[in-house]
Design a protein around this motif. Structure first.
Motif, PDB file in Angstrom:
ATOM      1  N   UNK A  12       0.827  -1.197   0.000  1.00  0.00           N
ATOM      2  CA  UNK A  12       0.000   0.000   0.000  1.00  0.00           C
ATOM      3  C   UNK A  12       0.865   1.251   0.000  1.00  0.00           C
ATOM      4  N   UNK A  13       0.290   2.336  -0.451  1.00  0.00           N
ATOM      5  CA  UNK A  13       0.957   3.632  -0.432  1.00  0.00           C
ATOM      6  C   UNK A  13      -0.030   4.662   0.107  1.00  0.00           C
ATOM      7  N   UNK A  14      -0.041   4.877   1.425  1.00  0.00           N
ATOM      8  CA  UNK A  14      -0.987   5.839   2.004  1.00  0.00           C
ATOM      9  C   UNK A  14      -0.835   7.240   1.431  1.00  0.00           C
ATOM     10  N   UNK A  15       0.380   7.600   0.987  1.00  0.00           N
ATOM     11  CA  UNK A  15       0.595   8.929   0.406  1.00  0.00           C
ATOM     12  C   UNK A  15       0.061   9.033  -1.016  1.00  0.00           C
ATOM     13  N   UNK A  16      -0.291   7.890  -1.634  1.00  0.00           N
ATOM     14  CA  UNK A  16      -0.826   7.849  -2.995  1.00  0.00           C
ATOM     15  C   UNK A  16       0.085   8.559  -3.993  1.00  0.00           C
ATOM     16  N   UNK A  17       1.356   8.199  -3.951  1.00  0.00           N
ATOM     17  CA  UNK A  17       2.323   8.726  -4.920  1.00  0.00           C
ATOM     18  C   UNK A  17       2.426   7.836  -6.149  1.00  0.00           C
ATOM     19  N   UNK A  18       2.192   6.520  -5.977  1.00  0.00           N
ATOM     20  CA  UNK A  18       2.282   5.569  -7.086  1.00  0.00           C
ATOM     21  C   UNK A  18       1.054   4.671  -7.069  1.00  0.00           C
ATOM     22  N   UNK A  19       0.844   3.965  -8.173  1.00  0.00           N
ATOM     23  CA  UNK A  19      -0.258   3.018  -8.259  1.00  0.00           C
ATOM     24  C   UNK A  19       0.047   1.776  -7.418  1.00  0.00           C
ATOM     25  N   UNK A  20      -0.993   1.180  -6.876  1.00  0.00           N
ATOM     26  CA  UNK A  20      -0.836  -0.041  -6.087  1.00  0.00           C
ATOM     27  C   UNK A  20      -1.940  -1.030  -6.448  1.00  0.00           C
ATOM     28  N   UNK A  21      -1.629  -2.310  -6.303  1.00  0.00           N
ATOM     29  CA  UNK A  21      -2.638  -3.358  -6.473  1.00  0.00           C
ATOM     30  C   UNK A  21      -2.429  -4.378  -5.367  1.00  0.00           C
ATOM     31  N   UNK A  22      -3.520  -4.735  -4.712  1.00  0.00           N
ATOM     32  CA  UNK A  22      -3.443  -5.601  -3.553  1.00  0.00           C
ATOM     33  C   UNK A  22      -4.761  -6.341  -3.383  1.00  0.00           C
ATOM     34  N   UNK A  23      -4.771  -7.472  -2.670  1.00  0.00           N
ATOM     35  CA  UNK A  23      -6.058  -8.085  -2.326  1.00  0.00           C
ATOM     36  C   UNK A  23      -6.830  -7.174  -1.375  1.00  0.00           C
ATOM     37  N   UNK A  24      -8.134  -7.354  -1.303  1.00  0.00           N
ATOM     38  CA  UNK A  24      -8.923  -6.574  -0.363  1.00  0.00           C
ATOM     39  C   UNK A  24      -8.828  -7.233   1.010  1.00  0.00           C
ATOM     40  N   UNK A  25      -7.687  -7.014   1.655  1.00  0.00           N
ATOM     41  CA  UNK A  25      -7.396  -7.691   2.917  1.00  0.00           C
ATOM     42  C   UNK A  25      -8.425  -7.384   4.005  1.00  0.00           C
ATOM     43  N   UNK A  26      -8.813  -6.138   4.094  1.00  0.00           N
ATOM     44  CA  UNK A  26      -9.755  -5.743   5.145  1.00  0.00           C
ATOM     45  C   UNK A  26     -11.122  -6.383   4.933  1.00  0.00           C
ATOM     46  N   UNK A  27     -11.621  -6.305   3.702  1.00  0.00           N
ATOM     47  CA  UNK A  27     -12.925  -6.917   3.409  1.00  0.00           C
ATOM     48  C   UNK A  27     -12.859  -8.431   3.589  1.00  0.00           C
ATOM     49  N   UNK A  28     -11.760  -9.049   3.131  1.00  0.00           N
ATOM     50  CA  UNK A  28     -11.642 -10.501   3.255  1.00  0.00           C
ATOM     51  C   UNK A  28     -11.679 -10.956   4.701  1.00  0.00           C
ATOM     52  N   UNK A  29     -10.946 -10.250   5.567  1.00  0.00           N
ATOM     53  CA  UNK A  29     -10.954 -10.603   6.985  1.00  0.00           C
ATOM     54  C   UNK A  29     -12.342 -10.404   7.586  1.00  0.00           C
TER      55      UNK A  29
END
Length: 352
Positions: free
Chosen positions: A154-171
């Motif tokens: 993840x990049x909380x500062x949103x400087x670059x693109x990111x791709x990740x599973x939806x960890x929060x929703x999955x849990x």
């Protein structure tokens, strides 16, 4: 008036069929790198590529710099998540005729300056970083002239693109299922991982909030790491202190590796799963299918993350817009029920 160059001209110049030229420019069929390079070079030389790019109808991703921390590089049972991501990316690059330039760090931290230098020397069209989202790395790589995607980070500062599973929703999905079965005292076995692991705790809490139940903060157990031996050690230590495991009727593990260690520790103490206690994992790695009992888990689309990263890079190349905001793409997860989860038994004891 000068005639506009069309696709037939490109195909003729590259000495390929019209359909091959179309596939090479649109990435719609598996081609060799040599053929795709030849078509793209013809399209560039004839001016066709520039015209298509201005119309935002074509991607030009030919060379990809792939940066990996050294702990994600070895292929082993402990690295199944990383290797599934890498294999999915490799297959998609082969299908599209994209050349991968691999870079493996000499430590757990990737050197952004070194990555950028190699990317420029290899004439890479974009950079993919796996499993490393340290802020200093992201700051060193963020630039309007080179698309960068962080995969599984993840990049909380949103400087670059990111791709990740939806960890929060999955849990949350997994905990909501346990709550619906009647579990209330759910132990969360986790470790001090990156932000992606913290999101799984967030989802654990979200499910309790949604059910208007107090979050059982006393039920958090931290292992030293994510390996099965770490999960086993954490559960053994807990059982040594408290044979009732804080009254838990279920254990939600932040990774399948931890869950496999948890199952072993419970079996060694003659605690039956799921009769005495349920166990839920996260990731859906292959060994979980063959554990005893087979592990219920949250399935993560790890094999799709690479293709999603390529799509983000291609979108940025097509847009050719230095002001384009960073995109955060999350892929959905789903619950896989096997044999390790059941409703809590009234007055059940942990011992078989």
């Amino acid at each position: 008036m000068e005639r506009k160059v069309n696709l037939k001209d490109v195909a003729r110049d590259a000495d390929v069929s019209l359909s091959t030229a179309s596939h090479a420019l649109n990435g719609t069929a598996p081609l060799t790198i040599e053929v795709r390079e030849r078509v793209l070079n013809s399209a560039i030389r004839l001016g066709y590529l520039d015209r298509r790019r201005k119309k935002a109808t074509i991607a030009t991703l030919r060379v990809l710099l792939l940066a990996i921390p050294d702990d994600a590089a070895p292929e082993s049972d402990l690295n199944l998540v990383s290797w599934t991501i890498l294999n999915g990316l490799r297959r998609e690059c082969e299908r599209r005729g994209i050349r991968i330039v691999p870079f493996v760090s000499t430590g757990r931290r990737i050197d952004g300056a070194q990555v950028r230098q190699i990317a420029l020397s290899e004439r890479a069209d974009g950079i993919v970083v796996l499993n490393d989202d340290q802020p200093e790395l992201i700051r060193s790589l963020a630039s309007p002239d080179m698309p960068v995607v962080i995969v599984n980070g993840e990049d909380p500062a949103m400087l670059v693109d990111t791709v990740t599973p939806e960890n929060r929703f999955g849990a949350r999905l997994g905990i909501e299922h346990l709550l619906a079965l009647g579990h209330r005292r759910i132990l969360h076995l986790t470790w001090k991982g990156r932000t992606t692991i913290q999101r799984r705790y967030d989802g654990f809490s979200d499910a309790y909030f949604a059910a208007q139940l107090p979050v059982p903060d006393d039920m958090i157990v931290e292992a030293e790491g994510y390996e099965p031996r770490h999960g086993e050690a954490a559960i053994n230590a807990l059982l040594d202190r408290d044979a009732a495991m804080k009254g838990a009727t279920a254990v939600f593990c932040a990774a399948d590796n931890l869950a496999l260690g948890c199952l072993k520790a419970l079996a060694d103490h003659d605690i039956r799963v799921p009769e005495a206690i349920s166990v839920l994992g996260f990731d859906d790695i292959v060994p979980g299918e063959f554990s005893r009992p087979p592990l219920s888990t949250i399935s993560v689309p790890t094999d799709r993350l690479g293709a999603a990263a390529l799509a983000l890079i291609e979108q940025r190349l097509i847009a050719n817009d230095p002001q384009r905001p960073a995109h955060r793409l999350e892929l959905g997860c789903h619950l896989v029920l096997r044999g390790s989860v059941a409703p809590p038994r009234a007055n059940a004891t942990h011992r078989a």
